[in-house]
Scaffold this motif. Structure first.
Motif, short mmCIF file in Angstrom:
data_model
loop_
_atom_site.label_atom_id
_atom_site.label_comp_id
_atom_site.label_asym_id
_atom_site.label_seq_id
_atom_site.Cartn_x
_atom_site.Cartn_y
_atom_site.Cartn_z
N ASN A 137 43.52 20.19 -0.55
CA ASN A 137 44.94 20.23 -0.90
C ASN A 137 45.64 18.93 -0.52
N VAL A 161 42.68 29.77 -7.26
CA VAL A 161 41.40 29.49 -6.60
C VAL A 161 40.30 30.39 -7.16
N LYS A 172 41.44 28.82 -0.66
CA LYS A 172 40.83 27.57 -1.12
C LYS A 172 39.75 27.10 -0.12
N ASP A 180 38.02 17.77 -2.56
CA ASP A 180 38.67 18.95 -3.13
C ASP A 180 38.33 19.03 -4.62
N ASP A 206 46.08 28.40 0.51
CA ASP A 206 45.36 27.40 1.26
C ASP A 206 44.10 28.00 1.90
#
Ligand SMILES: [Zn+2]
Length: 474
Positions: A227, A388, A353, A204, A350
Motif C-alpha cells: 500500500n 483484495v 492485503k 505490492d 490493509d
C-alpha cells in the motif's frame, strides 16, 4: 509533602483495588489504574511514571502494535527488568501495569483512535515517555461510538502522542510517509531512529494513489512494498528519510526466511550511536512481520543500556522464534492434507492485503477464498477487502458473515456473485459461534482446492484463534 501523601494514598487505593479485581468478576484488569487516577491527581500520575528509572516506551500505529510490543518485550527484558501492557487504548491499563509490576523500564502498547476517545496529548504529558514507536498509520474506517472517524483526526491524534516530547527517541517507519513525517517534524527536538526495507524483492501487486501528508498532493513512488509503504517523494520536497535500521537482504524459502539487517542508530541509554549487523533465521511469517521485526529491533537498540549485547540478544530471540509470538487469531499459513490453508483475522483492507500477499507465493494451482464479511455500516471496509479478494483471482469464493448481520452479509454476497457466479453463501449465525467455527473449519478441511485463504472480519480470540486451534496444537 502533600503531593507525596496523595501519591501514597493513590497507590494504596490502586493496589487494594487490584486485590478486589482479582476476586471480582472478569474484565476488571484496569481497575487499579482507574482507581489510582481517581484518588490521585495528574501529579500523582506523573510521579508514578517517573519512578521508572529508564522511563517508558509507548508503541502505537494502526497495524502491528501488539506484535511489535511483544517482540520488543522479548528483546529488552533480556537486559532490563520491565513493566508492560498490551492491547489497550487507555491510560488506566498503563497505570495498572506501573502499579502492579516491578521494573526500571516501561513498554506499553497504546492504540489511540482519535482525540475525542483517546487522550494522546495528555498521556504524553503525564507519562512523559522517553520513546514513542510508530509502526504504520493507515485509514481504519473505524466507527467509534457511531461517529465516523476521520482519517485526519486519527492521524493528528497519533501525532499528538509525541508532539511535545523534548527528550528521548522516536522510532518511525520511514517507508510509511505518514510516520516518516511525524519523525521528520520532531528531528529538531529529539533523536529519531527510522527503520525500513532497502531491497526491492518485495513488491505490492496493486497500489493506489497516496496523498502527501505534508502538502496533500499525490506522492510519487518508485517502488511500493505494501500500500502506502515504499520509496516515495513529493514536489514539496518531502521524501523518504534514510533508515537507520534496514533490511538489506532476504532469502524467502518456504520453510524458513533469512533476513539480513544493518543498523546504525542513536542509543538513548549511552547517548551515543551504535552499529550492528544481523543475519536472522525466522519462520516464514509474512511481510508485516518483517516490519514488526524491524520496529522491535530498532526500539530495542535505541533503549537497551547493554549495547554490547545487541547482536547476541537479537539473534537469541529471532533464531528461536516460532509462530506462537503472533497475537491470538492473527493470520498464519498451515499445512494440512497436502493443502496450504491461510487462516486469521483481516478486519480492514490493509490487513486483508497483508494476508493475501503472504499467501500469494503459495497460490500456484487452485485457490479458494473463504471471506468473512464486515457488518452493517461498514461498506467501505467491504469495498477495500473485496478489492483484495478479486486481486487474488480465486477459483472459488465462499461468503460467510464475519460479524452479526446476516442480511448485510447476504447483500455483500450478492455483489460478489456478480463477479464470481459459483460463489457460495453460508448464513452462519453470530449467536451460535460454535457452529460458525465448526462450519468454517469443515469448509477449509474439506476444500478441494490446493490453497485456501480464510480471512476477513471476526473476533480475534473467539473466532479466529478457535478455528486455528482446530488445525494446530501449541
Ligand atoms: Zn508534498
Amino acid at each position: 509533602m502533600l503531593d507525596k501523601l496523595r501519591l501514597s494514598i493513590a497507590k494504596a487505593s490502586g493496589k487494594s483495588a487490584s486485590l478486589l479485581s482479582k476476586v471480582g468478576p472478569g474484565g476488571g484488569g484496569n481497575i487499579p489504574g482507574y482507581v489510582f487516577s481517581r484518588v490521585g491527581d495528574n501529579e500523582s500520575i506523573s510521579s508514578l511514571a517517573s519512578e521508572l528509572k529508564y522511563g517508558s516506551i509507548l508503541v502505537t500505529g494502526t497495524n502491528g502494535k501488539t506484535t511489535t510490543t511483544t517482540l520488543l518485550i522479548k528483546l529488552i527484558s533480556q537486559d532490563v527488568q520491565i513493566r508492560r501492557s498490551y492491547e489497550n487504548n487507555t491510560i488506566h491499563s498503563i497505570l495498572t501495569a506501573m502499579l502492579k509490576q516491578d521494573g526500571d523500564l516501561g513498554v506499553f502498547e497504546y492504540g489511540i483512535r482519535n482525540k475525542e476517545f483517546g487522550i494522546p496529548d495528555k498521556v504524553q504529558k503525564l507519562i512523559d515517555p522517553v520513546g514513542v514507536v510508530y509502526t504504520t498509520i493507515s485509514p481504519e474506517h473505524s466507527q467509534v461510538n457511531n461517529v465516523k472517524n476521520s482519517f485526519l483526526a486519527y492521524y493528528s491524534a497519533k501525532t499528538l502522542l509525541s508532539k511535545e516530547m523534548k527528550r528521548g527517541v522516536i522510532v518511525a517507519n520511514c517507508d510509511d510517509p505518514r510516520t516518516a513525517l511525524i519523525g521528520l517534524n520532531k528531528e529538531k527536538d529529539v533523536h529519531v531512529n527510522y527503520f525500513g526495507i532497502n531491497i526491492t524483492d518485495i513488491e505490492d501487486f496493486d497500489s493506489k494513489p497516496i496523498k502527501c501528508p505534508n502538502c496533500g498532493e499525490i506522492l510519487k513512488y518508485s517502488h511500493n512494498f505494501l500500500n502506502h509503504r515504499g520509496f516515495y517523494s513529493c514536489e514539496c520536497g518531502f521524501k523518504r528519510p534514510e533508515p537507520n535500521v534496514k533490511l538489506v537482504g532476504a532469502e524467502l524459502n518456504p520453510d524458513s526466511w533469512k533476513l539480513s539487517i544493518e543498523g546504525d542508530l542513536y542509543n538513548y541509554a549511552i547517548s551515543k550511536n551504535v552499529q550492528f549487523s544481523l543475519e536472522l533465521n525466522v519462520p516464514p511469517f509474512g511481510l508485516h512481520n518483517i516490519y514488526n521485526t524491524l520496529a522491535s529491533i530498532t526500539a530495542y537498540a535505541s533503549f537497551t543500556p547493554k549495547v554490547e549485547n545487541i547482536e547476541k540478544s537479537v539473534k537469541n530471540i529471532f533464531d528461536n522464534l516460532d509462530m506462537s509470538f503472533i497475537p491470538p487469531g492473527r493470520f498464519e499459513i498451515i499445512s494440512y492434507d497436502n493443502k496450504h490453508i491461510g487462516i486469521g483475522q483481516g478486519d480492514n483492507g490493509d490487513a486483508v492485503k497483508v494476508n493475501a500477499m503472504f499467501i500469494k507465493p503459495y497460490c500456484k494451482d487452485s485457490v479458494e477464498f473463504i471471506f468473512t464479511t464486515p457488518d452493517e455500516y461498514e461498506d467501505d471496509i467491504f469495498r477495500d477487502q473485496y478489492e483484495v479478494v478479486k486481486s487474488l483471482n480465486p477459483d472459488h469464493v465462499i461468503v460467510v458473515p464475519g460479524r452479526k448481520s446476516i442480511d448485510k452479509a447476504r447483500e455483500y454476497y450478492e455483489i460478489i456473485k456478480k463477479d464470481f457466479e459459483t460463489a457460495d453463501f453460508y448464513p452462519l449465525d453470530y449467536e451460535e459461534m460454535d457452529k460458525r467455527i465448526e462450519k468454517l473449519t469443515e469448509l477449509a478441511k474439506e476444500s478441494k482446492y490446493e490453497t485456501i485463504i480464510m480471512t476477513g472480519c471476526g473476533e480475534e480470540q473467539a473466532m479466529w484463534e478457535s478455528i486455528k486451534r482446530n488445525f494446530i496444537n501449541r
